[in-house]
Design a protein around this motif. Sequence first.
Motif, short mmCIF file in Angstrom:
data_model
loop_
_atom_site.label_atom_id
_atom_site.label_comp_id
_atom_site.label_asym_id
_atom_site.label_seq_id
_atom_site.Cartn_x
_atom_site.Cartn_y
_atom_site.Cartn_z
N SER A 1 40.49 35.45 43.96
CA SER A 1 39.58 36.23 43.11
C SER A 1 38.16 36.27 43.67
CB SER A 1 39.52 35.66 41.69
OG SER A 1 40.75 35.80 41.08
N ALA A 2 38.08 36.45 44.97
CA ALA A 2 36.76 36.50 45.62
C ALA A 2 36.41 37.94 45.95
CB ALA A 2 36.79 35.66 46.89
N GLY A 3 35.12 38.23 45.99
CA GLY A 3 34.68 39.57 46.38
C GLY A 3 34.81 39.72 47.88
N LEU A 4 35.13 40.94 48.31
CA LEU A 4 35.29 41.20 49.74
C LEU A 4 34.64 42.54 50.06
CD1 LEU A 4 36.71 40.82 52.57
CD2 LEU A 4 38.73 41.89 51.56
N PRO B 1 42.01 41.14 52.43
CA PRO B 1 42.10 41.52 51.01
C PRO B 1 43.10 40.66 50.25
CG PRO B 1 42.35 43.46 52.42
CD PRO B 1 42.37 42.26 53.32
N ARG B 2 44.17 40.29 50.92
CA ARG B 2 45.21 39.51 50.25
C ARG B 2 44.67 38.12 49.91
NH1 ARG B 2 51.27 41.10 50.05
NH2 ARG B 2 51.73 39.48 48.55
N SER C 1 30.89 34.91 42.69
CA SER C 1 32.13 34.31 43.18
C SER C 1 31.92 33.75 44.58
CB SER C 1 33.27 35.33 43.16
OG SER C 1 33.26 36.11 44.33
N LEU D 1 39.01 44.77 43.72
CA LEU D 1 39.73 43.76 42.94
C LEU D 1 40.15 44.31 41.59
CD1 LEU D 1 37.74 40.39 43.33
CD2 LEU D 1 39.99 40.93 44.26
N MET E 1 33.85 41.66 41.50
CA MET E 1 33.05 40.57 42.03
C MET E 1 31.90 41.09 42.87
SD MET E 1 34.01 37.79 40.94
CE MET E 1 35.35 37.31 39.86
N ALA F 1 41.45 37.44 49.56
CA ALA F 1 40.41 37.64 48.55
C ALA F 1 41.02 37.74 47.16
CB ALA F 1 39.59 38.89 48.87
N LYS F 2 42.12 38.47 47.07
CA LYS F 2 42.75 38.64 45.76
C LYS F 2 43.28 37.30 45.26
CE LYS F 2 43.85 41.01 42.42
NZ LYS F 2 43.32 42.24 41.85
N ARG F 3 43.92 36.53 46.13
CA ARG F 3 44.48 35.27 45.67
C ARG F 3 43.38 34.32 45.21
NH1 ARG F 3 49.50 32.92 49.02
NH2 ARG F 3 50.17 35.07 48.65
N ALA G 1 35.27 36.90 33.90
CA ALA G 1 36.31 35.87 33.96
C ALA G 1 35.69 34.52 34.28
CB ALA G 1 37.33 36.26 35.01
#
Lengths: 399, 264
Positions: A182-185, A175-176, A221, B91, B225, A178-180, A62
């Motif tokens: 689009s970052a790795g966690l 996690p929420r 990311s 993700l 990611m 990170a998702k918003r 992406a």
Amino acid sequence: MSIIIDEELCTGCASCMESCIYGAIELDNNIAFVLPNCNLCGACVEVCPEEAISLDRDDVKAQKIDISQFKGVWVVAEHYKKKIHNVSLQLLCKGRELADLLQVNLSLVILGTDFDDKLEEFSLYGMDEIIYIKSPILKDYYSDLYTKVITELVLENKPEIILIGATPTGRDFAPRVAKRLSAGLTADCTGLEINLETRNLLQTRPTYGGAIMATIRTPSSRPQMATVRAGIFKMPEKVKKNVNIRKLEYEFKEKDSVLKIVKVISKTRNSVNLEDAKFIVAGGRGVGSKEKFRIIEELAEVLDAELGGSRITVELNWLDPDRQIGQTGKTVSPKLYIACGISGAIQHLVGMQNSGIIVAINKDPNAPIFNWAHYGIVGDLHEIIPALIEEIKKTKSEQ
Amino acid sequence: MCIKQVPGVSEVKIDPNTNTLVREGVLSIINPNDRNAIELALMLKEKHKLEVIALSMGPPQAEEILREVLAMGVDKGVLLTDRAFAGADTLATSHTLSLAIKKILKESNSEEKYLIICGAQAIDGDTGQVPPELAEELGIPQITYVLNIELSEDKIVAERKFRATEIVIIETQLPALISVLNDINKPRYPSIAGIMKAYEKARLTYLDSNTLNADKSKIGLNGSMTEVRKIFIPKRRVNPIMLVGSNEEVVQKLCQHLKEDKIF
Ligand SMILES: Cc1cc2nc3c(=O)[nH]c(=O)nc-3n(C[C@H](O)[C@H](O)[C@H](O)COP(=O)(O)OP(=O)(O)OC[C@H]3O[C@@H](n4cnc5c(N)ncnc54)[C@H](O)[C@@H]3O)c2cc1C
Ligand SMILES: Nc1ncnc2c1ncn2[C@@H]1O[C@H](COP(=O)(O)O)[C@@H](O)[C@H]1O
């Protein structure tokens, strides 16, 4: 997408086979080949001494972001009764180290309402900046408000690393966020290092119940986000330095959250605080029964230690669930850990291996716990512990 | 419910002689917390007349766990299986699950009122990240680490484990997502009648990246990611000093050492 093995380069050394947790690599005629149950985790790529293995990604990643714009290390504080949770303080200590390596600022982000008179005290923990988000409603934790505030702050300030305690709160909003973004966690890290060349955060964490450790990175990311359990890193020393304080006031109304907190219930049972204990005495199945656990309690009493145990002792009802140490219990790091009749299963070890001094008492000389102990005593705990209690009493009265 | 097939962790063992993983006889089971999710869904079904659907993303063998939960009383199973899903981190997993959920909701006309139940965490990856990421992807509220729940016409009230010594009671509107801990209930076993039903053809649907119309850059390895750099087996840290002698001698030696180490 696939794993590609260069047959010219492969020497059949089998390093990749050993690294594969899915059992998806085999040798045929001394050349490695990949089975269909491969999960594309890429662990084999790193271990191949011949660099014969590569991970072929379709080039459809992406949006590519410019990671060089992101600078700075953040710790998002968890707080309770106007105090910062130990795990957040430990992250400030580790965060300082990472920020110094990267030559960037360390910021503490705190969401709450009544911290104005506390910021001076907080500023002794070695950060360069405190970002204080103030709103009356934030005296409580709301996953949606935390997510909103933190993502907005990140988009505006672009930190490269965000560290969060792996508590029920941190594990809920991280996690929420990170998702918003689009970052790795990466969850529950036990090791954090920096690759200075790429500025990648190398995040090591246990998986499969601690049987395996994995080192994970997030190369493409930003921010790089990690949650970390309490007791893994050291507490920071207090220092006096100039700290930049940014206070941002938010006017949230109760209806701004889709969640409604009905009430908070405290469990009446004496609260157990294993995470902060200086000494811990822990018992395992080897203790034998609930009645016999009394001797372990006595040892804890003379040492002024907290009482803990393995999962089996909790399952057998010998011990309260909040005293369980290990992967599905608490992670602890006392100065002294005495393991009595505990075999040392990996799931237990991951919870206590960072203790200062580990003493193991076990009648089986081959018990794995001895591999992790500083001092080992092979013998029956029911004979050794009474003697130890006497000896400690004697030592104490001499002092 | 979202359920995952995981290796029986106690079976993932290390061979102490070679320091490598022993994989023989590793059984694949339903993730323990997900059994609690199923049990909760079935209890809610008995009380409120709901349709209960179990969803799993995994290799074709994950069909086994779907058959198992069908036998427990679940109405339908949906298996998301495709090579293109492989290598997914949390993700990419939550994205893929959300696509399937949206499709199922649309087809059954229940986009307005639904409840997603996940396990609090899976015992393989052990992250607990999929539930909040999935809730974010669906744009619905989440309550994680749930110990108890009341469902009514259009809202839920849940007890959430908050701190070692505290529980918080939270209310929110449907649709919503919760993740449940193992203390919430005792999962039932499949019944014989259930096992018969579980093999009725219509009960299990398969979806792949094409039927989901998935954007290839958001699923599987491409949509992930995080990258695994290496995997290793934890090493022991110290060589222990073994204390030998009579009971009195060993405890004396131990106290002496602990004094030198400045513990006492
Ligand atoms: C997903 C998962 C999560 C888990 N999470 C955890 C966790 O968080 N914490 C945890 O602890 N475990 C956990 N476990 C369980 C773990 O695998 C082990 O089963 C458990 O730690 C073993 O407990 P133990 O050492 O007390 O018992 P055992 O393994 O039965 O060991 C008892 C020991 O006592 C010794 N002994 C017996 N009698 C005496 C005596 N009289 N004097 C001295 N020594 C004696 C024996 O030699 C033996 O070594 C988990 C397992 C799974 C699958
Ligand atoms: N591949 C998957 N398929 C279905 N559900 C999943 C999958 N991965 C995770 N989940 C759900 O998310 C929960 C937490 O998983 P994890 O975030 O991997 O610890 C599980 O208990 C499941 O409910």
